[in-house]
Design an enzyme around this catalytic site. Structure first.
Site, PDB file in Angstrom:
ATOM      1  N   HIS A  57       0.942  -1.179   0.042  1.00  0.00           N
ATOM      2  CA  HIS A  57       0.063  -0.046   0.049  1.00  0.00           C
ATOM      3  C   HIS A  57       0.966   1.052   0.080  1.00  0.00           C
ATOM      4  CE1 HIS A  57      -3.077  -2.974   1.314  1.00  0.00           C
ATOM      5  NE2 HIS A  57      -2.164  -3.361   2.631  1.00  0.00           N
ATOM      6  N   GLN A  60       1.071   4.387   2.409  1.00  0.00           N
ATOM      7  CA  GLN A  60       1.358   4.349   3.842  1.00  0.00           C
ATOM      8  C   GLN A  60       2.963   4.469   3.914  1.00  0.00           C
ATOM      9  OE1 GLN A  60      -0.150   0.601   5.313  1.00  0.00           O
ATOM     10  NE2 GLN A  60      -2.028   1.032   4.814  1.00  0.00           N
ATOM     11  N   TYR A 120      -6.663   0.511  -2.236  1.00  0.00           N
ATOM     12  CA  TYR A 120      -8.036   0.608  -1.679  1.00  0.00           C
ATOM     13  C   TYR A 120      -8.175   2.018  -1.469  1.00  0.00           C
ATOM     14  CZ  TYR A 120      -5.685   0.474   2.858  1.00  0.00           C
ATOM     15  OH  TYR A 120      -4.859   0.698   4.072  1.00  0.00           O
ATOM     16  N   ARG A 209     -13.842  -9.188   6.406  1.00  0.00           N
ATOM     17  CA  ARG A 209     -14.715  -8.225   7.055  1.00  0.00           C
ATOM     18  C   ARG A 209     -15.194  -7.222   6.301  1.00  0.00           C
ATOM     19  NH1 ARG A 209     -10.076  -4.635   8.151  1.00  0.00           N
ATOM     20  NH2 ARG A 209      -8.255  -5.933   8.464  1.00  0.00           N
ATOM     21  N   HIS A 231      -6.892 -10.235   1.924  1.00  0.00           N
ATOM     22  CA  HIS A 231      -6.196  -9.979   3.295  1.00  0.00           C
ATOM     23  C   HIS A 231      -6.879 -11.240   3.963  1.00  0.00           C
ATOM     24  CE1 HIS A 231      -5.159  -5.517   3.029  1.00  0.00           C
ATOM     25  NE2 HIS A 231      -4.150  -5.989   3.156  1.00  0.00           N
ATOM     26  N   GLU A 234      -5.006 -12.028   9.481  1.00  0.00           N
ATOM     27  CA  GLU A 234      -3.690 -11.122   9.975  1.00  0.00           C
ATOM     28  C   GLU A 234      -3.737 -10.956  11.592  1.00  0.00           C
ATOM     29  OE1 GLU A 234      -3.732  -7.347   8.437  1.00  0.00           O
ATOM     30  OE2 GLU A 234      -1.759  -6.942   9.253  1.00  0.00           O
ATOM     31  N   HIS A 268      -0.964 -12.273   4.390  1.00  0.00           N
ATOM     32  CA  HIS A 268      -0.725 -12.455   5.851  1.00  0.00           C
ATOM     33  C   HIS A 268      -0.780 -14.049   6.189  1.00  0.00           C
ATOM     34  CE1 HIS A 268       0.079  -8.401   6.095  1.00  0.00           C
ATOM     35  NE2 HIS A 268      -1.429  -8.099   6.013  1.00  0.00           N
ATOM     36  N   ASP A 319       4.144  -4.059   1.962  1.00  0.00           N
ATOM     37  CA  ASP A 319       2.892  -3.957   2.914  1.00  0.00           C
ATOM     38  C   ASP A 319       2.943  -2.415   3.189  1.00  0.00           C
ATOM     39  OD1 ASP A 319       0.372  -3.999   3.964  1.00  0.00           O
ATOM     40  OD2 ASP A 319       0.768  -5.504   5.328  1.00  0.00           O
TER      41      ASP A 319
HETATM   42 ZN   LIG Z   1      -2.206  -5.173   3.400  1.00  0.00          ZN
END
Ligand SMILES: [Zn+2]
Length: 453
Positions: A57, A60, A120, A209, A231, A234, A268, A319
């Site tokens: 990502h 980040q 995302y 989720r 994902h 995790e 993960h 990640d």
């Molecule tokens: Zn991720």
């Protein structure tokens, strides 16, 4: 036609000396060991196939280091996620592109030649879609183009705040799309990928989720080709919530509801029972491990022994991009196992085998499978992605190639990287990206602006 010449190279069959590699249109045409160097060759000391960062990502990268201050109560993934949501509240398209370019550049300098960008962040800060719903996917593609990294774009479907259709919170509004909107997003992202000389696309239902069972079924049925990344498992709390919702653990649930195969990459897969570990290993799906991020977030430790015993595939991803280094990810992967098992040299199968090589080869083939690309080997038909070790500035006293790979993974890290080529094109020279000055200057301006806002 371009010719490369490596004094040593890691080939699919083992180490070879004096290797000449002919490349045409970015693809390897011939590989000849025991060859002679010729004038005009791109020459290097030790040639490795470029490694993939199968999960990233990029935005980040801009908040790296900001989640390291103790908060009220016990800090966890979930409190880190609040920091992340606050940070992305101030990112616009220019910021997303500048940060992505910096992250991709650092990946190339850190020994990665390909990336799976699990993207995302789709909408404006207030949650309104941009005129082109794929605006930010296009910005990611533009950043890949500026840096030359091999991009696999993975636009993410994110529908809900938690298991069972829980309402999303404020921090998640930039991620949300209906299935219909996702169709438009995917088309826009695919066009952006097509504009690049060599990129591909896959789908990424965010997690169990964030996506309903029905949507998961539909999105998989609607895309019969390309990688599928998700994902999974995790966090311990995620496993508990999944059991409360469905009576099943996440990987168990997934195995019951989709046909896991080589197109799947389970990001993960930290918390699995041995039964779940065997299920993943035998399915051909890749375990997408992100060791530095998992350590940084306090996620837990992947069950490597079960995976290795059952011939499972794995790859590594940067990640959260808190630190970007290919050898560093491999080293952390091995070290987590050493700490958990109180043993050493976990990844090699046979006595006398180098741990660095076992980790590197495993991540090469898992990374290529997870991204659906012809990468990860110095052999005809593969993309000409090379990481050349043997930087003049590094004083490593090592000349045996196998020992040098161990030295790269466990000791010198990216200091040992001289040049990096993607599809035959030079991107990093003596450790520095050829466009570093402009990319880093823009990144610094953007971060200053964010800090001042
Ligand atoms: Zn991720």
């Amino acid at each position: 036609m371009t010719r490369f010449f490596f004094q040593s190279a890691l080939l699919p069959g083992g180490w070879a000396r004096n290797v000449a590699v002919r490349v045409e249109n970015g693809t390897i045409i011939t590989v000849e060991p025991d060859a002679k160097a010729a004038t005009g060759d791109f020459a290097g000391f030790l040639g490795l196939p470029g490694l993939a960062s199968l999960h990233s990502h990029t935005f980040q990268r801009g908040m790296a280091g900001l989640g390291e201050v103790r908060g009220q109560g016990e800090d966890s993934f979930w409190s880190w996620r609040q920091v992340m949501y606050r940070f992305l509240g101030v990112l616009g398209p220019d910021e997303v592109e500048a940060i992505a370019a910096q992250a991709f550049m650092e990946m190339l300098e850190g020994g990665f030649t390909a990336v799976g960008e699990f993207h995302y962040l789709h909408h404006a800060p207030d949650g309104t879609p941009y005129d082109d719903v794929g605006e930010l996917s296009g910005r990611i593609a533009a950043a890949a183009d500026q840096t030359g990294i091999g991009l696999t774009l993975l636009p993410v479907l994110y529908q809900q705040g938690g298991f069972g259709g829980a309402a999303p919170n404020q921090g998640q509004k930039r991620f949300l799309n209906s299935l219909d909107q996702y169709g438009s997003l995917f088309e826009s992202a695919a066009r952006a990928a097509q504009r690049l000389p060599d990129a591909n696309i896959g789908i990424a239902p965010h997690s169990l989720r964030a996506v309903s069972p029905q949507a998961l079924t539909e999105i998989v049925a609607g895309h019969s080709r390309g990688p599928i990344h998700i994902h999974i498992a995790e966090q311990v709390r995620e496993v508990e919530d999944c059991i409360a919702w469905s009576g099943r653990r996440p990987v168990e649930w997934l195995g019951d509801h989709v046909a896991l195969d080589r197109r799947w990459c389970l990001i993960h897969a930290t918390h699995m029972t041995p039964h779940e570990g065997r299920l993943v290993a035998r399915s051909g799906a890749v375990a997408g491990l992100c060791p530095l991020t998992e350590a940084n977030l306090g996620d837990g430790i992947f069950d490597a022994p079960t995976m290795l015993k059952n011939g499972g595939a794995f790859g590594v991803g940067t990640d959260s991009n808190v630190q970007i280094t290919a050898p560093g990810e491999l080293r952390q992967l091995e070290y987590s196992q050493r700490l958990a098992l109180k043993a050493r040299n976990i990844f090699p199968r046979d006595a006398g085998t180098s741990t660095g090589e076992a980790l590197y080869r495993g991540a090469l083939s898992g990374g290529a499978r997870a991204l659906g690309r012809k990468i990860g080997g110095i052999e005809p038909g593969q993309r000409a992605d090379f990481v050349v070790l043997g930087r003049e500035a590094c004083d490593a006293p090592i000349h045996d190639p196998a020992a040098m790979l161990d030295y790269y993974v466990f000791v010198a890290d990216k200091l040992l990287i001289a040049d990096v080529y993607v599809a035959g094109a030079l991107r990093v020279r003596q450790g520095h990206h050829i466009a570093r000055e402009a990319i880093a200057a823009r990144y610094r301006r953007v971060l200053q602006r964010l800090k001042d806002s």
